[in-house]
Enzyme design. Structure first.
Site, PDB file in Angstrom:
ATOM      1  N   CYS A  53       0.111   5.816   9.947  1.00  0.00           N
ATOM      2  CA  CYS A  53       1.126   5.013  10.536  1.00  0.00           C
ATOM      3  C   CYS A  53       0.906   3.882  11.495  1.00  0.00           C
ATOM      4  CB  CYS A  53       1.721   6.172  11.564  1.00  0.00           C
ATOM      5  SG  CYS A  53       2.045   7.849  10.985  1.00  0.00           S
ATOM      6  N   CYS A  97       7.580  -4.085  14.854  1.00  0.00           N
ATOM      7  CA  CYS A  97       7.493  -3.157  16.597  1.00  0.00           C
ATOM      8  C   CYS A  97       5.974  -3.449  16.764  1.00  0.00           C
ATOM      9  CB  CYS A  97       7.479  -2.017  16.182  1.00  0.00           C
ATOM     10  SG  CYS A  97       8.911  -1.805  15.030  1.00  0.00           S
ATOM     11  N   CYS A 114       3.083  -2.340  15.682  1.00  0.00           N
ATOM     12  CA  CYS A 114       2.926  -2.204  14.243  1.00  0.00           C
ATOM     13  C   CYS A 114       2.233  -2.789  13.810  1.00  0.00           C
ATOM     14  CB  CYS A 114       3.876  -1.756  13.603  1.00  0.00           C
ATOM     15  SG  CYS A 114       4.746  -1.652  11.817  1.00  0.00           S
ATOM     16  N   GLU A 117       0.885  -1.573  -0.027  1.00  0.00           N
ATOM     17  CA  GLU A 117      -0.102   0.151   0.104  1.00  0.00           C
ATOM     18  C   GLU A 117       0.429   1.166  -0.184  1.00  0.00           C
ATOM     19  OE1 GLU A 117      -3.990  -1.505   2.033  1.00  0.00           O
ATOM     20  OE2 GLU A 117      -2.415  -0.963   3.884  1.00  0.00           O
ATOM     21  N   CYS A 167       3.122   8.632   0.652  1.00  0.00           N
ATOM     22  CA  CYS A 167       4.031   7.533   1.810  1.00  0.00           C
ATOM     23  C   CYS A 167       3.965   6.032   0.598  1.00  0.00           C
ATOM     24  CB  CYS A 167       3.345   7.361   3.112  1.00  0.00           C
ATOM     25  SG  CYS A 167       4.354   5.822   3.900  1.00  0.00           S
TER      26      CYS A 167
HETATM   27  N1  SAH Z   1      10.303   0.900   9.504  1.00  0.00           N
HETATM   28  C1  SAH Z   1      10.402   2.282   9.172  1.00  0.00           C
HETATM   29  C2  SAH Z   1       9.435   3.243   8.009  1.00  0.00           C
HETATM   30  C3  SAH Z   1       8.083   2.196   8.619  1.00  0.00           C
HETATM   31  S1  SAH Z   1       6.856   2.774  10.322  1.00  0.00           S
HETATM   32  C4  SAH Z   1      10.515   3.058  10.060  1.00  0.00           C
HETATM   33  O1  SAH Z   1      10.420   1.904  11.245  1.00  0.00           O
HETATM   34  O2  SAH Z   1      11.028   3.999  10.671  1.00  0.00           O
HETATM   35  C5  SAH Z   1       6.626   4.414   9.719  1.00  0.00           C
HETATM   36  C6  SAH Z   1       6.524   5.483  10.807  1.00  0.00           C
HETATM   37  O3  SAH Z   1       5.277   4.634  12.011  1.00  0.00           O
HETATM   38  C7  SAH Z   1       7.803   4.866  12.523  1.00  0.00           C
HETATM   39  O4  SAH Z   1       8.377   5.964  12.666  1.00  0.00           O
HETATM   40  C8  SAH Z   1       6.388   4.169  13.457  1.00  0.00           C
HETATM   41  O5  SAH Z   1       7.274   4.038  14.071  1.00  0.00           O
HETATM   42  C9  SAH Z   1       5.231   4.361  12.985  1.00  0.00           C
HETATM   43  N2  SAH Z   1       4.363   3.842  13.258  1.00  0.00           N
HETATM   44  C10 SAH Z   1       4.204   2.333  13.690  1.00  0.00           C
HETATM   45  N3  SAH Z   1       3.030   1.503  13.562  1.00  0.00           N
HETATM   46  C11 SAH Z   1       2.387   2.564  14.911  1.00  0.00           C
HETATM   47  C12 SAH Z   1       1.348   2.979  15.557  1.00  0.00           C
HETATM   48  N4  SAH Z   1       0.270   1.959  15.577  1.00  0.00           N
HETATM   49  N5  SAH Z   1       1.014   3.880  15.245  1.00  0.00           N
HETATM   50  C13 SAH Z   1       1.485   5.288  15.378  1.00  0.00           C
HETATM   51  N6  SAH Z   1       3.016   5.147  14.172  1.00  0.00           N
HETATM   52  C14 SAH Z   1       2.803   3.787  14.067  1.00  0.00           C
END
Ligand code: SAH
Length: 373
Positions: free
Chosen positions: A359, A117, A120, A93, A106
């Site tokens: 995000c 993580c 996420c 996506e 994005c």
């Molecule tokens: N792998 C990369 C890019 C993808 S995540 C990274 O970790 O930066 C992009 C952003 O979304 C990251 O800053 C991550 O911390 C944030 N993110 C991931 N899951 C999220 C969530 N459930 N709510 C808000 N931000 C989130």
């Protein structure tokens, strides 16, 4: 699946080499790159300044098919999410985020993600594969094409038409101004293909996008942050910090067990920044986990001496996730601690939550049957 090589998965040097091997003249590479990335040709036949035999030769060697959009959804806040169908049946996506003065896309760099993580959704579904640079670039090209849809079919006219397109309803008919590698996947875990895609985005022969308008976000792969610095590709760097102690970061971001905070921030300090540029630290606020004023004070201390800003993102929970959004008060208190220490700390209410485009909410498959809007 096509057995031909996707031409957009080749760097300028790689394509030059292949064209030379077929006996094509050296200057053809610039013409082909121009057609691919400036005029956004959708067939070799459209490359009208090349002799017909050469167009046919290219067509027999390479594929130029765009990754198709299977579904697009529009959020009530104007954000649009696109689901792309890849050649092997996988999907990813991209999210288009309109703002007053910019239109940010994005994009994803992997199918799934191996960083796991805990907050996420992409991480929860595991890692499937890396995207090729062509698949990374195609997200941009395809979305730009959709934005200009309804325009002329002819490639050359389409490109000219796009260049002076006027905004009509605030969302469409605009050109993408900024690219963020913040979608699905960890871009630095797919270093080779991401690097190639960035080179084409930034180079004058390619898309010619200013490095100031491209940001790569990483969970914190230290050796690759250093490697990125050495490439000379001057794109913006965003680092997902998300905790103020190793103990909490180990828990929410397993990558921290490999590259703890001291190493991560050491790499950030050493990162070659352009004048007046700053590193962006993303800090996802998780209620009662990392959102106390004490956390904020520790963050300020950790970041001392690094030209930076901190984007505060209240977590977007998803079904089954262990975390909750902090109260607005908690967010404000956290922010104030950073502001008091002269650290810019905007709160990013991430957009597109109603269509799971915010995000951490991307997972790369449609939640309901495919539909193209
Ligand atoms: N792998 C990369 C890019 C993808 S995540 C990274 O970790 O930066 C992009 C952003 O979304 C990251 O800053 C991550 O911390 C944030 N993110 C991931 N899951 C999220 C969530 N459930 N709510 C808000 N931000 C989130």
């Amino acid at each position: 699946m096509s057995s031909k090589i996707s031409i957009k998965s080749l760097s300028y040097a790689e394509l030059s080499e292949r064209l030379a091997a077929t006996g094509l003249k050296g200057y053809r590479i610039d013409q082909v790159f121009d057609w691919l990335y400036r005029k956004r040709a959708s067939s070799f036949d459209a490359m009208t300044n090349l002799p017909k035999e050469e167009r046919q030769l290219l067509d027999s060697l390479f594929s130029l098919a765009l990754v198709p959009v299977l579904r697009s959804e529009q959020s009530s806040d104007g954000t649009r999410k696109f689901l792309f169908g890849l050649d092997d049946g996988q999907s990813v996506e991209s999210v288009l985020i309109p703002d007053e003065d910019r239109l940010t896309l994005c994009i994803s760099s992997q199918v799934g993600c191996s960083q796991a993580c805990r907050f996420c959704l992409t991480g929860a579904s595991g890692f499937t594969r890396n995207l090729s640079s062509g698949e990374i670039l195609d997200q941009i090209i395809t979305v730009e094409r959709l934005l200009s849809e309804g325009g002329p079919q002819d490639d050359r006219r389409a490109a000219e038409h796009q260049a002076d397109e006027k905004t009509q309803d605030g969302n469409v008919d605009r050109r993408i101004t900024n690219i963020v590698l913040m979608g699905m996947g960890e871009p630095l875990a797919n270093f080779a293909e991401v690097k190639k895609a960035l080179e084409i985005m930034l180079s004058g022969q390619g898309m010619g996008i200013s490095g100031r308008r491209v940001t790569l976000s990483t969970a914190g792969l230290v050796p690759e942050i250093e490697k990125l610095g050495r490439t000379g590709l001057r794109v913006g760097l965003a680092v997902s910090l998300n905790a103020s102690t190793d103990e909490v970061r180990d828990e929410v971001m397993p990558v921290n067990r490999r590259y703890p905070l001291t190493e991560l921030l050491g790499a950030c300090r050493a990162y070659p920044l352009e004048p007046r540029r700053r590193i962006t630290f993303e800090y996802v606020l998780l209620k009662n986990v990392n959102d106390s004023p004490e956390d904020a004070r520790r963050v300020a201390k950790l970041l001392r001496g690094i030209p930076c800003k901190v984007n505060l993102i209240p977590v977007n929970p998803f079904p089954g996730s262990a975390y909750e959004r902090p109260t607005d008060d908690a967010v404000r208190r956290f922010q104030q601690v950073l502001l008091d220490r002269h650290i810019a700390a905007p709160v990013r209410s991430s957009r597109g939550r109603d269509i799971s485009a915010a995000c951490g909410q991307l997972r790369g498959h449609a939640s309901s049957p495919a539909r193209l809007e």
